[in-house]
Write a protein that holds these residues in place. Structure first.
Motif, PDB file in Angstrom:
ATOM      1  N   VAL A 231      76.234  15.903  66.100  1.00 44.31           N
ATOM      2  CA  VAL A 231      75.367  17.116  66.519  1.00 44.31           C
ATOM      3  C   VAL A 231      73.629  16.697  67.571  1.00 44.31           C
ATOM      4  O   VAL A 231      73.703  18.024  68.431  1.00 44.31           O
ATOM      5  N   TYR A 232      72.924  16.061  66.753  1.00 48.47           N
ATOM      6  CA  TYR A 232      71.661  15.508  67.806  1.00 48.47           C
ATOM      7  C   TYR A 232      72.077  14.904  68.859  1.00 48.47           C
ATOM      8  O   TYR A 232      72.065  15.308  70.098  1.00 48.47           O
ATOM      9  N   LYS A 233      73.605  14.073  69.690  1.00 55.68           N
ATOM     10  CA  LYS A 233      73.806  13.790  70.295  1.00 55.68           C
ATOM     11  C   LYS A 233      74.244  14.377  71.749  1.00 55.68           C
ATOM     12  O   LYS A 233      73.944  15.136  72.667  1.00 55.68           O
ATOM     13  N   TYR A 234      75.262  15.670  70.999  1.00 57.18           N
ATOM     14  CA  TYR A 234      75.700  17.054  72.122  1.00 57.18           C
ATOM     15  C   TYR A 234      74.418  17.890  72.162  1.00 57.18           C
ATOM     16  O   TYR A 234      74.239  18.002  73.142  1.00 57.18           O
ATOM     17  N   MET A 235      73.675  17.975  70.836  1.00 61.90           N
ATOM     18  CA  MET A 235      72.279  18.702  71.092  1.00 61.90           C
ATOM     19  C   MET A 235      71.573  17.995  72.681  1.00 61.90           C
ATOM     20  O   MET A 235      70.897  19.161  73.579  1.00 61.90           O
ATOM     21  N   PHE A 236      70.837  16.782  72.636  1.00 58.92           N
ATOM     22  CA  PHE A 236      70.169  16.121  73.751  1.00 58.92           C
ATOM     23  C   PHE A 236      71.262  16.147  74.747  1.00 58.92           C
ATOM     24  O   PHE A 236      70.024  16.738  75.796  1.00 58.92           O
ATOM     25  N   GLN A 237      72.189  15.982  75.163  1.00 58.25           N
ATOM     26  CA  GLN A 237      73.103  15.850  75.916  1.00 58.25           C
ATOM     27  C   GLN A 237      72.977  17.037  76.793  1.00 58.25           C
ATOM     28  O   GLN A 237      73.312  17.133  78.077  1.00 58.25           O
ATOM     29  N   THR A 238      73.112  18.313  76.195  1.00 62.31           N
ATOM     30  CA  THR A 238      73.092  19.169  76.938  1.00 62.31           C
ATOM     31  C   THR A 238      71.871  20.008  76.939  1.00 62.31           C
ATOM     32  O   THR A 238      71.452  21.100  78.264  1.00 62.31           O
ATOM     33  N   LEU A 239      70.237  19.705  76.590  1.00 66.42           N
ATOM     34  CA  LEU A 239      69.382  20.606  76.732  1.00 66.42           C
ATOM     35  C   LEU A 239      68.877  19.790  77.036  1.00 66.42           C
ATOM     36  O   LEU A 239      67.205  20.121  77.758  1.00 66.42           O
ATOM     37  N   LYS A 240      68.931  18.551  77.421  1.00 71.37           N
ATOM     38  CA  LYS A 240      67.728  17.785  78.078  1.00 71.37           C
ATOM     39  C   LYS A 240      67.203  18.097  79.098  1.00 71.37           C
ATOM     40  O   LYS A 240      65.497  17.508  79.923  1.00 71.37           O
ATOM     41  N   ASN A 241      67.987  18.375  80.146  1.00 73.37           N
ATOM     42  CA  ASN A 241      67.378  19.596  81.712  1.00 73.37           C
ATOM     43  C   ASN A 241      67.712  20.767  81.527  1.00 73.37           C
ATOM     44  O   ASN A 241      67.825  21.383  82.144  1.00 73.37           O
ATOM     45  N   ALA A 242      67.658  21.424  79.997  1.00 67.53           N
ATOM     46  CA  ALA A 242      67.906  22.711  80.071  1.00 67.53           C
ATOM     47  C   ALA A 242      65.818  23.635  80.076  1.00 67.53           C
ATOM     48  O   ALA A 242      65.146  22.751  80.124  1.00 67.53           O
ATOM     49  N   GLN A 243      65.990  24.790  81.122  1.00 65.06           N
ATOM     50  CA  GLN A 243      64.839  25.332  81.201  1.00 65.06           C
ATOM     51  C   GLN A 243      65.173  26.963  80.373  1.00 65.06           C
ATOM     52  O   GLN A 243      65.951  27.774  80.658  1.00 65.06           O
ATOM     53  N   PHE A 244      64.079  26.913  79.136  1.00 68.83           N
ATOM     54  CA  PHE A 244      63.682  28.263  78.439  1.00 68.83           C
ATOM     55  C   PHE A 244      64.031  29.636  78.968  1.00 68.83           C
ATOM     56  O   PHE A 244      62.978  29.265  80.079  1.00 68.83           O
ATOM     57  N   LEU A 245      64.362  30.290  78.891  1.00 69.77           N
ATOM     58  CA  LEU A 245      64.276  31.543  79.068  1.00 69.77           C
ATOM     59  C   LEU A 245      64.061  32.446  77.893  1.00 69.77           C
ATOM     60  O   LEU A 245      62.628  32.965  78.582  1.00 69.77           O
ATOM     61  N   ARG A 246      64.543  32.658  77.459  1.00 69.37           N
ATOM     62  CA  ARG A 246      63.968  33.325  76.119  1.00 69.37           C
ATOM     63  C   ARG A 246      65.264  33.442  75.155  1.00 69.37           C
ATOM     64  O   ARG A 246      65.717  32.860  74.788  1.00 69.37           O
ATOM     65  N   MET A 247      64.253  34.311  73.713  1.00 69.12           N
ATOM     66  CA  MET A 247      65.419  33.584  72.656  1.00 69.12           C
ATOM     67  C   MET A 247      64.636  34.908  71.792  1.00 69.12           C
ATOM     68  O   MET A 247      63.999  36.418  71.682  1.00 69.12           O
ATOM     69  N   ASP A 248      65.741  35.887  71.437  1.00 68.58           N
ATOM     70  CA  ASP A 248      66.118  36.986  70.970  1.00 68.58           C
ATOM     71  C   ASP A 248      66.494  36.965  69.540  1.00 68.58           C
ATOM     72  O   ASP A 248      67.540  36.806  69.468  1.00 68.58           O
ATOM     73  N   ILE A 249      66.054  37.865  68.687  1.00 67.45           N
ATOM     74  CA  ILE A 249      66.414  37.345  67.222  1.00 67.45           C
ATOM     75  C   ILE A 249      66.525  39.682  66.192  1.00 67.45           C
ATOM     76  O   ILE A 249      65.489  39.940  66.763  1.00 67.45           O
ATOM     77  N   LYS A 250      67.553  39.753  66.264  1.00 69.05           N
ATOM     78  CA  LYS A 250      67.721  40.908  65.361  1.00 69.05           C
ATOM     79  C   LYS A 250      68.225  40.526  64.243  1.00 69.05           C
ATOM     80  O   LYS A 250      69.731  40.532  64.176  1.00 69.05           O
ATOM     81  N   ARG A 251      68.286  41.657  62.942  1.00 69.25           N
ATOM     82  CA  ARG A 251      68.889  41.908  62.048  1.00 69.25           C
ATOM     83  C   ARG A 251      69.382  40.095  61.898  1.00 69.25           C
ATOM     84  O   ARG A 251      70.370  40.276  61.645  1.00 69.25           O
ATOM     85  N   ASN A 252      68.577  38.686  61.645  1.00 73.35           N
ATOM     86  CA  ASN A 252      68.972  37.718  61.524  1.00 73.35           C
ATOM     87  C   ASN A 252      70.235  37.063  62.309  1.00 73.35           C
ATOM     88  O   ASN A 252      70.653  36.831  61.757  1.00 73.35           O
ATOM     89  N   TYR A 253      70.068  37.692  63.429  1.00 75.64           N
ATOM     90  CA  TYR A 253      71.065  37.403  64.520  1.00 75.64           C
ATOM     91  C   TYR A 253      70.572  36.699  65.500  1.00 75.64           C
ATOM     92  O   TYR A 253      69.522  37.268  66.009  1.00 75.64           O
TER      93      TYR A 253
END
Length: 419
Positions: free
Chosen positions: A338-360
């Protein structure tokens, strides 16, 4: 390491300090400093909380944000293979001052990984807290040997736990000042971070950030564990992980003592049924499934804050809390993949936004100019899998179900061009 401080090789930390008379004597000796800590908190906590909405996000370098703690002595050949397999670009190493004779071995390991960003956490013992001339000698040696190989030196760790050798903020500041003065006089090119407070005990952090010590930080380190509260979204005194990060970031922003960098240099969850290797009691331990979910969600929440420059997971190989168990050979836990996939997927990611609604929760970012949403919820629910979704599990396995199950384990949903 001098008595009464002893090292626990199972959990990689000092053993509990059971000499109550000694602790009482030391706290009495440091009473003035402890009163300072209390008074500073009384004044500065309210100011920091009020100022939290004023702090703006910064741009975080995603390829440096994902850091991993590595023991350079443990399973040496396999450790290097695992690092290379993960592809990680930022690693955190630890050097114990009472084992400074291992500096050549550490230097050789760092040289093997010279293309990576290296943070070196320098661990103290009571002898070095008391004998600052010895500390000066050893810091000078370390900086001389590693100044061109290490990107960040973290000075001291876990300063608010007596078993680690400090009994007050004053003692830590005196210790850190030794490193700072050596930097000014001889090694102006090196980068020093400090504070090293563990858990949500920011009154100690305030003392290290607001004081009359003639020293400065190039950034602030924090061992921001939330394991005793369970999930990273759970609250402590009304503060979830994201709130703790926002408060800590505000303190850094308000302090005249530091540059605006914040590094979480240690965090994890202890794994159930791993005693005596777990660093806590079984009560705080979690299953491997929850350990993996919590790790991923911790990283996602910290990344979404855009206020943390790096998070170092503690650590690669450790039976009680690591990505790999080495009790009977090397066993890669699910968290490793899971750590490996997280890093490989997000290592060049550009953050846009975080939405939180009713614990979703939905984290949105751009990955190679493609929109990626990462979904999870604190309850079980479902989501229709659309034709323009490309869905992967937390460890990178494709999911083609018509109805997606959303819950504790985050799902990666790439949004294909709906046109």
């Amino acid at each position: 390491m001098k008595k009464p401080h002893k090292w626990d090789d199972y959990s990689d930390q000092p053993a509990q300090l059971k000499d109550k008379t000694y602790k009482k004597q030391m706290r009495k000796k440091e009473l003035f400093s402890l009163i300072q800590t209390f008074l500073l908190s009384l004044i500065l906590f309210p100011i920091s909380i009020i100022s939290m909405p004023l702090i703006k996000r910064k741009i975080v370098k995603s390829n440096e944000f994902f850091s991993l703690g590595v023991d350079f002595e443990r399973e040496k050949e396999q450790t290097q293979e695992l690092i290379d397999e993960l592809g990680i670009k930022h690693i955190l190493l630890r050097l114990k001052l009472w084992e400074r004779d291992k500096l050549p071995e550490l230097k050789a390991f760092i040289s093997q990984n010279k293309e990576k960003k290296i943070t070196l956490k320098i661990l103290q013992d009571r002898e070095h807290v008391e004998d600052l001339e010895l500390t000066k000698k050893d810091f000078t040696l370390i900086f001389s040997e590693l100044q061109n190989l290490v990107n960040i030196f973290e000075i001291g760790s876990t300063i608010n736990r007596a078993k680690w050798g400090f009994f007050s903020g004053r003692e830590y500041l005196n210790f850190y000042k030794v490193a700072y003065e050596i930097k000014k006089e001889q090694f102006s090119n090196i980068k020093l971070i400090g504070s090293g407070v563990i858990d949500f005990e920011f009154h100690y952090t305030l003392h290290t950030l607001f004081n009359f010590c003639k020293c400065r930080y190039d950034g602030i380190s924090s061992l921001l564990y939330v394991d005793r509260r369970g999930a990273p979204e759970n609250t402590q005194l009304g503060f979830a992980l994201t709130d703790k990060i926002a408060l800590l970031s505000t303190m850094v922003w308000l302090s005249p003592k530091t540059k605006q960098e914040l590094h979480i240099t240690e965090t994890n969850w202890p794994i159930s049924n791993t005693a005596p290797y777990a660093p806590t009691s079984e009560h705080e331990c979690v299953s491997q499934t929850l350990y993996t979910d919590y790790m991923l969600r911790y990283y996602l929440l910290a990344f979404a804050s855009q206020q943390v420059d790096s998070v170092s997971w503690h650590q690669l190989i450790a039976p009680g809390y690591g990505l790999v168990d080495n009790r009977e050979g090397l066993l890669k836990r699910e968290a490793y993949y899971v750590y490996k996939y997280m890093f490989q997927t997000l290592k060049n990611a550009q953050f846009l936004r975080m939405d939180i609604k009713r614990n979703y929760y939905i984290l949105q970012c751009l990955v190679d100019n493609q929109l990626l949403q990462i979904h999870w919820a604190l309850y079980e629910t479902t989501l229709q899998n659309e034709e323009f979704f490309k869905v992967y599990s937390r460890d990178g396995k494709a999911i083609n179900d018509t109805i997606l199950k959303i819950g504790s384990s985050p799902l990666y949903i790439f949004i294909k061009d709906a046109q």
